[in-house]
Structures are given as structure tokens and as C-alpha cells.
Design a protein around this motif. Structure first.
Motif, PDB file in Angstrom:
ATOM      1  N   HIS A   1       0.864  -1.186   0.000  1.00 16.57           N
ATOM      2  CA  HIS A   1       0.000   0.000   0.000  1.00 16.57           C
ATOM      3  C   HIS A   1       0.894   1.226   0.000  1.00 16.57           C
ATOM      4  O   HIS A   1       2.129   1.102   0.098  1.00 16.57           O
ATOM      5  CB  HIS A   1      -0.921  -0.013   1.231  1.00 16.57           C
ATOM      6  CG  HIS A   1      -0.157   0.052   2.520  1.00 16.57           C
ATOM      7  ND1 HIS A   1       0.260  -1.064   3.197  1.00 16.57           N
ATOM      8  CD2 HIS A   1       0.344   1.105   3.224  1.00 16.57           C
ATOM      9  CE1 HIS A   1       0.948  -0.712   4.265  1.00 16.57           C
ATOM     10  NE2 HIS A   1       1.031   0.612   4.300  1.00 16.57           N
TER      11      HIS A   1
ATOM     12  N   GLU B   1       5.808   8.872   5.145  1.00 11.82           N
ATOM     13  CA  GLU B   1       5.768   8.711   6.597  1.00 11.82           C
ATOM     14  C   GLU B   1       7.165   8.885   7.174  1.00 11.82           C
ATOM     15  O   GLU B   1       7.368   9.637   8.118  1.00 11.82           O
ATOM     16  CB  GLU B   1       5.212   7.320   6.954  1.00 11.82           C
ATOM     17  CG  GLU B   1       3.779   7.137   6.514  1.00 11.82           C
ATOM     18  CD  GLU B   1       3.023   6.142   7.365  1.00 11.82           C
ATOM     19  OE1 GLU B   1       3.436   4.968   7.428  1.00 11.82           O
ATOM     20  OE2 GLU B   1       1.999   6.537   7.966  1.00 11.82           O
TER      21      GLU B   1
ATOM     22  N   HIS C   1       1.272   5.633   1.173  1.00 14.22           N
ATOM     23  CA  HIS C   1       0.827   6.814   1.936  1.00 14.22           C
ATOM     24  C   HIS C   1       1.189   8.012   1.066  1.00 14.22           C
ATOM     25  O   HIS C   1       2.263   8.024   0.448  1.00 14.22           O
ATOM     26  CB  HIS C   1       1.556   6.890   3.278  1.00 14.22           C
ATOM     27  CG  HIS C   1       1.376   5.663   4.118  1.00 14.22           C
ATOM     28  ND1 HIS C   1       0.438   5.569   5.124  1.00 14.22           N
ATOM     29  CD2 HIS C   1       2.010   4.455   4.080  1.00 14.22           C
ATOM     30  CE1 HIS C   1       0.500   4.356   5.667  1.00 14.22           C
ATOM     31  NE2 HIS C   1       1.455   3.666   5.056  1.00 14.22           N
TER      32      HIS C   1
ATOM     33  N   HIS D   1       4.777   0.825   0.985  1.00 12.64           N
ATOM     34  CA  HIS D   1       5.077  -0.166   2.022  1.00 12.64           C
ATOM     35  C   HIS D   1       4.714  -1.559   1.544  1.00 12.64           C
ATOM     36  O   HIS D   1       3.541  -1.831   1.255  1.00 12.64           O
ATOM     37  CB  HIS D   1       4.292   0.139   3.313  1.00 12.64           C
ATOM     38  CG  HIS D   1       4.791   1.362   4.014  1.00 12.64           C
ATOM     39  ND1 HIS D   1       4.022   2.087   4.890  1.00 12.64           N
ATOM     40  CD2 HIS D   1       6.005   1.982   3.957  1.00 12.64           C
ATOM     41  CE1 HIS D   1       4.752   3.106   5.355  1.00 12.64           C
ATOM     42  NE2 HIS D   1       5.951   3.060   4.805  1.00 12.64           N
TER      43      HIS D   1
HETATM   44 ZN    ZN Z   1       2.115   1.875   5.475  1.00 14.12          ZN
END
Ligand code: ZN
Ligand code: SG6
Length: 263
Positions: A94, A106, A96, A119
Motif C-alpha cells: 500500500h 511517513e 501513503h 510499504h
Molecule cells: Zn504503510
């Protein structure tokens, strides 16, 4: 219960309906990676990814990100080497991202933000029988993080981008097959940082060995624009909310070392 009384009810994430803080958390993620403070570890081994595109199954908008999910009932798509002692199975990847290209990742490197971060989530299939068991163990998960920067169109990512309109709303799922996640890794996968951390969404468990790639991958502004056209909200909801800024705030290092595989 003793547990819920420790919960910080004042800080609720808009998307999570769960506390933002883990009381007593000693190894929370994400963090800023300081190049200068990271320590070269010559004993870190090369990373070995063995991904079988035939284990790719579907894309799911879970109301926080979109997940590309893999069949993890056998050892067909695995990660080993690097800082890892065991073999880990890929279960999903996935991203971000931010509302614009100025932020969204992140992790940061020397406080530098990237517009998005990938990720790839793996669980320790040598030690545990199921993801649900591994997620509460300190050596349960290994997540590869890859920074995305804006540049030319990423040809491998485009197949995924083309499928995203079908999962615009929360809770939508679409079949998605034969996608090789190794096309999303940078050329030099053997330059990485690693540290002990946590999931960045609830249950925020301190189960993750993070492996953060030094080299970012390039994607186009238009590809990120398609990420931003997704929605946090389901088709039934009246006020639709764009899926943007789905990252957690950075967490204190608390005495941890970040090791690097390169000098
Ligand atoms: Zn993540
Ligand atoms: C994403 O990150 C996913 C969710 C969850 C979360 O937003 O929506 O599935 O993943 C493994 C897991 O629970 C946390 O994963 S992360 O720490 O790699 N960001």
C-alpha cells in the motif's frame, strides 16, 4: 479494563476512531532518519526478494489506503536476507501520500519529505502460522519502505494506476492479478536503512523490522493525482472526502539505532 484506561482519548485521528498514541510505546514508527546518526553495519546481508506475480489477487480500498493483496498461504512470494533471520511472506502493499507534492511520506531522511511512500508488508512465516499471530510479535513483520518522487511516468505502476478508479470508494474491491511488486523497487535494493519499529496505523503493534530504501522511485504527477482521486468515504456517504494525507505523524526515536547497509 486496565488497557482502555491507558488510552489517550483526547487525540483521535480523523480516519482511525482509535487513539493516536501508544502509551509506553518504545519503538513506534514512522521516524526521521538522520544520515549522520545512522550506523553502517557491514554484517547486513543483501536483500532477497522472490515474488511470484501469480500470488497477486485483488485491490481493496480499506478507507485509509488502497491495498494490493497477495495470496500468503504458501511461500511463493517471500523476502529474506538483509537484517532478517527468517523468511517473510508478502501479504500486501500500500502507499501513503499527501494532498500535494510537498509532503506525504511517513519516513523522512534528514527531515526531507517525499510526496509518497510505498510499504510492502511481509510476515514471518518461519515462526508464525498466520499474519494475525505475527502482527503482535516483536519479530513478526518486515516492511520494505520505498520513497516516491515526482518525475517521469513509472511504467510498472501504471497498470495499478489504471485499476484504481474501480476502487474509488471505501470498501470497494476489484480483482487484480499477475502484478510483480518487484517492479516497484529501486535499482539499488541493497542500499537501505533498517530499524525496529511499529505499524503506523492501529493496532500500532511494535512488530515491524523496517527496511527503508535509500533510492526513491520516480512516478509522474499524473500518477499521484490518481491516488488523490480515491476517497476515504463509502458510496453511501453524503460528504465525500478525498484520500490524501494518510500518513502518521513522526514518532520519537527513544534511543534506537538506525543501521545502514552502505557507507
Ligand atoms: Zn504503510
Ligand atoms: C495501511 O497501513 C493499511 C493497513 C495497515 C497499515 O494503511 O491500510 O492494512 O497494514 C499491516 C497492516 O496492518 C499499517 O501498515 S504500515 O505500518 O506498513 N503502514
Amino acid at each position: 479494563s486496565a488497557c482502555s484506561s491507558r488510552v489517550v482519548l483526547s487525540q483521535m485521528h480523523p480516519m482511525w476512531q482509535e487513539p493516536l498514541e501508544v502509551p509506553g510505546g518504545e519503538r513506534q514508527s514512522p521516524i526521521d532518519i538522520s544520515m549522520r546518526k545512522s550506523i553502517f553495519d557491514p554484517n547486513l546481508k543483501p536483500l532477497v526478494t522472490q515474488y511470484d506475480p501469480r500470488t497477486c489477487q485483488q485491490i481493496w480500498n480499506n478507507g485509509y489506503s488502497f491495498l494490493v493483496e497477495y495470496d500468503d498461504t504458501t511461500d511463493k512470494s517471500t523476502l529474506r536476507g538483509g537484517p532478517l533471520e527468517d523468511q517473510f511472506r508478502l501479504c500486501q502493499f500500500h502507499f501513503h501520500w499527501g494532498e500535494n507534492n510537498s509532503w506525504g511520506s511517513e519516513h523522512t531522511v534528514d527531515r526531507q519529505l517525499y510526496p509518497a511512500e510505498l510499504h510492502l508488508v511481509h510476515w514471518n512465516a518461519d515462526k508464525y502460522a498466520l499474519f494475525e499471530e505475527a502482527v503482535v510479535e516483536e519479530n513478526g513483520l518486515a516492511v520494505i519502505g520505498v520513497f516516491l518522487k515526482v518525475g517521469k511516468t513509472h511504467e510498472g505502476l501504471q497498470k495499478l494506476v489504471d485499476a484504481l478508479p474501480a476502487v474509488r470508494h471505501k470498501d470497494s474491491v476489484v480483482e487484480f492479478t499477475k502484478f510483480d511488486p518487484s517492479c516497484l523497487l529501486p535499482e539499488s535494493i541493497n542500499e537501505y536503512w533498517t530499524y525496529a519499529g511499529s505499524l503506523t496505523t492501529p493496532p500500532l503493534t511494535e512488530a515491524v523490522t523496517w527496511i527503508i530504501m535509500k533510492q526513491p522511485i520516480e512516478v509522474s504527477h499524473d500518477q499521484l493525482a490518481v491516488f488523490r482521486s480515491l476517497l476515504f468515504t463509502s458510496a453511501e456517504e453524503e460528504a465525500q472526502k478525498s484520500m490524501v494525507n494518510n500518513f502518521r505523524v513522526q514518532q520519537p526515536l527513544k534511543g534506537r539505532t538506525v543501521r545502514s547497509s552502505f557507507t
